[in-house]
Design a protein around this motif. Structure first.
Motif, PDB file in Angstrom:
ATOM      1  N   UNK A 157       0.831  -1.211   0.000  1.00 37.28           N
ATOM      2  CA  UNK A 157       0.000   0.000   0.000  1.00 37.28           C
ATOM      3  C   UNK A 157       0.859   1.252   0.000  1.00 37.28           C
ATOM      4  N   UNK A 158       0.351   2.289  -0.700  1.00 38.61           N
ATOM      5  CA  UNK A 158       1.041   3.567  -0.771  1.00 38.61           C
ATOM      6  C   UNK A 158       0.173   4.642  -0.114  1.00 38.61           C
ATOM      7  N   UNK A 159       0.795   5.660   0.305  1.00 39.81           N
ATOM      8  CA  UNK A 159       0.048   6.792   0.881  1.00 39.81           C
ATOM      9  C   UNK A 159      -0.682   7.561  -0.227  1.00 39.81           C
ATOM     10  N   UNK A 160      -1.854   8.024   0.122  1.00 33.79           N
ATOM     11  CA  UNK A 160      -2.671   8.759  -0.839  1.00 33.79           C
ATOM     12  C   UNK A 160      -2.126  10.169  -0.979  1.00 33.79           C
ATOM     13  N   UNK A 161      -2.059  10.606  -2.217  1.00 36.11           N
ATOM     14  CA  UNK A 161      -1.659  11.985  -2.447  1.00 36.11           C
ATOM     15  C   UNK A 161      -2.813  12.921  -2.047  1.00 36.11           C
ATOM     16  N   UNK A 162      -2.530  14.107  -1.684  1.00 38.37           N
ATOM     17  CA  UNK A 162      -3.539  15.088  -1.269  1.00 38.37           C
ATOM     18  C   UNK A 162      -3.616  16.217  -2.295  1.00 38.37           C
ATOM     19  N   UNK A 163      -4.845  16.595  -2.576  1.00 45.19           N
ATOM     20  CA  UNK A 163      -5.069  17.732  -3.483  1.00 45.19           C
ATOM     21  C   UNK A 163      -6.166  18.592  -2.848  1.00 45.19           C
ATOM     22  N   UNK A 164      -5.857  19.811  -2.427  1.00 49.45           N
ATOM     23  CA  UNK A 164      -6.866  20.649  -1.760  1.00 49.45           C
ATOM     24  C   UNK A 164      -8.065  20.959  -2.658  1.00 49.45           C
ATOM     25  N   UNK A 165      -7.813  20.864  -3.946  1.00 47.83           N
ATOM     26  CA  UNK A 165      -8.916  21.134  -4.852  1.00 47.83           C
ATOM     27  C   UNK A 165      -9.981  20.075  -4.662  1.00 47.83           C
ATOM     28  N   UNK A 166     -11.128  20.463  -5.169  1.00 48.81           N
ATOM     29  CA  UNK A 166     -12.258  19.563  -5.002  1.00 48.81           C
ATOM     30  C   UNK A 166     -12.842  19.223  -6.347  1.00 48.81           C
ATOM     31  N   UNK A 167     -13.640  18.178  -6.283  1.00 45.31           N
ATOM     32  CA  UNK A 167     -14.337  17.796  -7.494  1.00 45.31           C
ATOM     33  C   UNK A 167     -13.388  17.237  -8.513  1.00 45.31           C
ATOM     34  N   UNK A 175      -0.147   7.271 -11.555  1.00 41.38           N
ATOM     35  CA  UNK A 175       0.691   6.593 -12.531  1.00 41.38           C
ATOM     36  C   UNK A 175       2.016   6.188 -11.878  1.00 41.38           C
ATOM     37  N   UNK A 176       2.550   5.014 -12.330  1.00 46.41           N
ATOM     38  CA  UNK A 176       3.810   4.461 -11.770  1.00 46.41           C
ATOM     39  C   UNK A 176       4.823   4.330 -12.885  1.00 46.41           C
ATOM     40  N   UNK A 177       6.009   4.714 -12.582  1.00 46.78           N
ATOM     41  CA  UNK A 177       7.075   4.585 -13.581  1.00 46.78           C
ATOM     42  C   UNK A 177       7.257   3.113 -13.949  1.00 46.78           C
ATOM     43  N   UNK A 178       7.805   2.913 -15.129  1.00 48.88           N
ATOM     44  CA  UNK A 178       7.961   1.555 -15.651  1.00 48.88           C
ATOM     45  C   UNK A 178       8.859   0.714 -14.746  1.00 48.88           C
ATOM     46  N   UNK A 215       8.800   5.916  -9.408  1.00 47.36           N
ATOM     47  CA  UNK A 215       8.190   7.253  -9.280  1.00 47.36           C
ATOM     48  C   UNK A 215       6.675   7.101  -9.394  1.00 47.36           C
ATOM     49  N   UNK A 216       6.016   7.561  -8.361  1.00 51.43           N
ATOM     50  CA  UNK A 216       4.548   7.518  -8.344  1.00 51.43           C
ATOM     51  C   UNK A 216       4.019   8.934  -8.619  1.00 51.43           C
ATOM     52  N   UNK A 217       3.192   9.041  -9.610  1.00 53.37           N
ATOM     53  CA  UNK A 217       2.638  10.348 -10.000  1.00 53.37           C
ATOM     54  C   UNK A 217       1.134  10.366  -9.720  1.00 53.37           C
ATOM     55  N   UNK A 218       0.709  11.420  -9.029  1.00 52.11           N
ATOM     56  CA  UNK A 218      -0.723  11.620  -8.765  1.00 52.11           C
ATOM     57  C   UNK A 218      -1.235  12.713  -9.715  1.00 52.11           C
ATOM     58  N   UNK A 219      -2.301  12.460 -10.457  1.00 51.92           N
ATOM     59  CA  UNK A 219      -2.854  13.387 -11.427  1.00 51.92           C
ATOM     60  C   UNK A 219      -4.251  13.814 -10.976  1.00 51.92           C
ATOM     61  N   UNK A 220      -4.510  15.140 -11.084  1.00 53.02           N
ATOM     62  CA  UNK A 220      -5.869  15.568 -10.779  1.00 53.02           C
ATOM     63  C   UNK A 220      -6.669  15.667 -12.076  1.00 53.02           C
ATOM     64  N   UNK A 229       4.399  14.179  -7.585  1.00 48.96           N
ATOM     65  CA  UNK A 229       5.158  12.921  -7.611  1.00 48.96           C
ATOM     66  C   UNK A 229       5.790  12.628  -6.262  1.00 48.96           C
ATOM     67  N   UNK A 230       6.033  11.359  -6.099  1.00 46.75           N
ATOM     68  CA  UNK A 230       6.785  10.880  -4.927  1.00 46.75           C
ATOM     69  C   UNK A 230       7.759   9.813  -5.405  1.00 46.75           C
ATOM     70  N   UNK A 231       8.972   9.932  -4.916  1.00 46.37           N
ATOM     71  CA  UNK A 231       9.993   8.924  -5.266  1.00 46.37           C
ATOM     72  C   UNK A 231       9.882   7.768  -4.272  1.00 46.37           C
TER      73      UNK A 231
END
Length: 775
Positions: A157-167, A175-178, A215-220, A229-231
């Motif tokens: 399990x990975x930690x959830x990225x946070x985005x203050x934006x809503x909706x 996304x995860x690097x190859x 590299x884990x990338x969180x996209x809104x 991103x988080x390494x």
């Protein structure tokens, strides 16, 4: 309530936010509610709505009345009303996330109070979210751990990225690097939050890759899309899945024998790809039933470093190589182990002297063994190898033996020349074995070889001929002489026996006269010897050994019988019977010196015993005669007085022996006128002393001449004997000149004793005198 939407103004469009109209609800009663919606992040002075218009009030009236108050909840003044135109403006920059946090809706409540008449209007301004925040992980660096033996499908399990934006501006996806080993899985919680997980798709190997960097990338869902991103570093935890590995697994080292204890043999190179206790290795020797564990006494192993050293001297001859198996065991759980095989080959050093092995020995060996006879079989070996173990045997060159190489390491000791036990009864043969090492080492072994006697030597007398003397009349059984012989052989071959040979050349066998002791060669007389009968004996003596076949040789014993005075003189002339008197006539006119007669006597003895002397027995009356002491001549000493007167004489003949023996003869002499001629004719005697002296001179000359002739004949005969060479049967050279056996004086011309000549001369002188007188 009447809701009226009003356009928010140019500032809202300029932000590129969602197109919407600012609506306001105008309530014609004393209370009304107006709602506006504006995007966040509007700057100060941005248009929110036209309150005057939305309330239906004249702007000028509002400004003149100056009765408008705007009350905000929370005490902060986010908005203001421009009384000049009745427009609601943003008083400070609005941040929806700051104002409302994670609330799904964000509205600011305003109270608009108008006086005269008193009117209260509620204004609600909804702050619309703008995608002004990128997703953000709690940590930019995330470290995860997974065991390398984890099965595919394992989830992290990975930690959830946070985005203050809503909706839609909030987290839309990840996304995860190859990666060859990991994939990304997104799960949605009940509250709609997307939960990213890393899923293991391929087995891990820490020894190949200890850490995987992702590299884990969180996209809104905003437009444009924002991301964070988080390494992620996935550390592969070591599992004890790798045994210690020896490099190389099989190795070989060369080591000289006899190196000192503590010499480094090998440093094992063992690696364990695991880490920690799983990679810590301990070393130990491994033994098995198939592998001898003698190396445990010779080698030591450091359990921590893997160094193998010697702990005892190594001997190539005990073992040329050692197979050592080392167990390398880690400290993991469960422990894993690897094995290193080490072959230690010893390099031979020339530290061993050759060994001489006497396989067989024939001793004693017969002295007549032909050249090439095998005496011994000798083996040579050297525990060393190669040139160090190549051995060469040799013996001294001055021995009648040689070594013949049969095949490698084996030799035959054979005779190389004739053997002679009489020269050497045995040989100490020193065999030297020398190897070809450097430096060379050698060993000596002495073999004693005894030579067995063969009857190859004829017994030899100490002299080919012996001369012995024996008194006549010696008693039978008396020892006369001893001969001795020697035989260089030994044992029965040197046991000698003596015997007297009978040649058959005489009437009576010589063995009837003499006996020889067969053991010591002493010769005894079997009878009394008589010099007058046998003056010399030639006794052939044979000596014979006890070998097979027996060998013999002979020697000649010349035994001379020594005369004893055992014979009284014998009257030869005048011949008268025993007890009678010889009558001799003489002329009456005979003058003094006249030879009346001569008494001739002989003595069978010889030498002094045969020397005769003549003398008249003394009488009381004067005697006109005398007798010559040595010649026996009777002469007139004075004129006879008258004829017819008889004269009686007794002549005594004595020898010179001890004791003296004598004999007598009686003569009756009577004068007569005519007696002279008769005596001279009858006796053939000289008529005068002068004539007798001449005859004696002639006799001496004759004897000298005869002696010279005899010497010449003996010399010629001796020369012929020397040219003819040695005679058969081992007889001495003198046998060609002598006759064997007993010889009498009368037929032995080679008589060595001069006494015979004296007797011969005494007897023959009378005949010569008689011959000369009568002539």
């Amino acid at each position: 309530d009447l809701v009226h939407w009003a356009v928010a103004g140019q500032s809202a469009w300029s932000l590129g936010l969602l197109p919407f109209f600012s609506l306001s609800f105008f309530l014609h009663s004393s209370t009304a509610q107006i709602r506006y919606a504006i995007p966040e992040e509007l700057t100060r002075g941005a248009f929110v709505g036209n309150i005057a218009k939305d309330l239906g009030t004249d702007v000028a009236k509002l400004a003149a009345a100056n009765l408008l108050r705007l009350v905000s909840e929370g005490g902060r003044q986010h908005f203001q009303v421009n009384l000049a135109d009745g427009v609601l403006l943003v008083n400070e920059k609005l941040d929806r996330e700051a104002l409302c946090g994670r609330s799904s809706t964000c509205s600011l409540q305003l109270q608009l109070v108008l006086e005269s008449p008193l009117q209260l209007h509620r204004v609600e301004v909804e702050i619309l979210d703008v995608n002004d925040n990128a997703p953000q992980f709690p940590k930019n660096e995330v470290s995860l751990e997974i065991t390398e033996v984890a099965n595919p499908g394992t989830r992290l399990p990975l930690e959830v990225a946070e985005d203050p934006d809503m909706g839609s501006n909030s987290i839309s996806t990840y996304e995860l690097s190859a990666s060859d080993h990991f994939a990304l899985s997104i799960n949605v919680r009940g509250d709609g939050v997307k939960m990213p997980e890393i899923v293991l798709e391929k087995a891990l190997d820490r020894e190949k890759v200890a850490a995987h960097h992702l590299t884990l990338t969180a996209l809104d869902g905003g437009d444009p899309v924002r991301s964070g991103t988080a390494r992620i570093t996935v550390h592969v935890l070591d599992a004890n899945d790798n045994p210690p590995v020896c490099d190389p697994p099989i190795s070989k080292v060369f080591l000289e024998e006899n190196v000192p204890s503590g010499t480094l043999v090998a440093q094992l190179n063992v690696t364990d790809s695991d880490e920690g206790l799983n990679g810590q290795v301990e070393y130990s020797f491994k033994t098995s039933n198939n592998a001898p564990d003698t190396f445990l006494r010779l080698f030591s192993l450091d359990p921590q470093t893997g160094q193998i050293t010697t702990k005892a001297p190594l001997d190539y001859e005990d073992s040329s190589a050692y197979e050592i198996t080392v167990r390398a065991r880690d400290k993991g759980s469960p422990a894993m182990e690897g094995h290193c095989s080490l072959r230690v080959e010893l390099v031979d050093v020339n530290d061993n002297s050759p060994d001489i092995v006497l396989t067989s020995l024939t001793s004693p060996v017969q002295e007549d063994a032909p050249p090439g006879t095998v005496i011994a079989l000798i083996g040579a070996k050297d525990s060393d190898s190669g040139e160090n173990g190549h051995v060469h045997l040799q013996i001294s060159n001055d021995l009648p033996f040689k070594l013949v190489s049969s095949f490698k390491g084996h030799y035959s000791l054979v005779t190389a020349g004739p053997l002679d036990r009489e020269k050497a009864a045995g040989y100490n043969i020193t065999v030297m074995a020398t190897d070809a090492g450097s430096p060379r080492r050698s060993t000596e072994q002495t073999i004693f070889l005894q030579i067995f006697d063969v009857n190859d030597n004829v017994p030899r007398f100490s002299s080919p001929s012996y001369t012995a003397h024996i008194q006549e009349n010696t008693l039978p059984g008396a020892s006369m002489f001893s001969v001795s012989a020697s035989d260089p052989d030994v044992g029965a071959n040197s046991k000698l026996s003596y015997s007297i040979l009978d040649t058959g050349m005489q009437d009576v066998p010589i063995s009837t006269y003499f006996h020889i002791n067969p053991e010591n060669g002493t010769i005894y007389a079997l009878r009394a010897l008589d010099y007058e009968q046998d003056k010399v004996f030639q006794v052939p003596v044979e000596v014979q050994d006890a070998g097979s076949p027996a060998l013999s040789s002979t020697a000649m014993l010349h035994l001379f019988v020594l005369d004893q005075n055992d014979n009284a003189p014998t009257i030869v002339y005048p011949p008268i019977p025993r007890g009678s008197a010889f009558q001799q006539k003489v002329p009456s006119s005979a003058e003094p010196g006249y030879l009346v007669t001569k008494i001739v006597a002989v003595d069978a003895d010889s030498g002094h015993n045969a020397w005769l002397s003549y003398q008249l027995q003394e009488t009381s009356e004067p005697c006109p005669f005398r007798v010559e002491l040595h010649s026996g001549e009777i002469r007139i000493t004075e004129a006879l007085r008258e004829s017819g007167v008889l004269h009686r004489l007794v002549v005594q003949v004595r020898d010179n022996g001890i004791p003296t023996l004598s004999t007598s003869v009686a003569l009756v002499i009577y004068p007569e006128e005519n007696a002279v001629q008769d005596f001279a004719k009858a006796l053939d005697l000289p008529i005068s002393p002068s004539r007798a002296s001449s005859v004696t001179l002639y006799l001496i000359i004759s004897l000298v001449a005869i002696s010279l002739v005899s010497c010449v004949m003996l010399a010629v005969l001796g020369t012929r004997c020397l040219k003819s060479g040695p005679t058969a049967a081992g007889w001495p050279l003198s046998c060609c000149c002598r006759r064997t056996g007993r010889k009498s004086a009368s037929n032995f011309p080679g008589q060595l004793n001069p006494e015979g000549f004296i007797k011969y001369l005494d007897v023959e002188t009378f005949h010569l005198v008689m011959y000369c007188t009568t002539r």
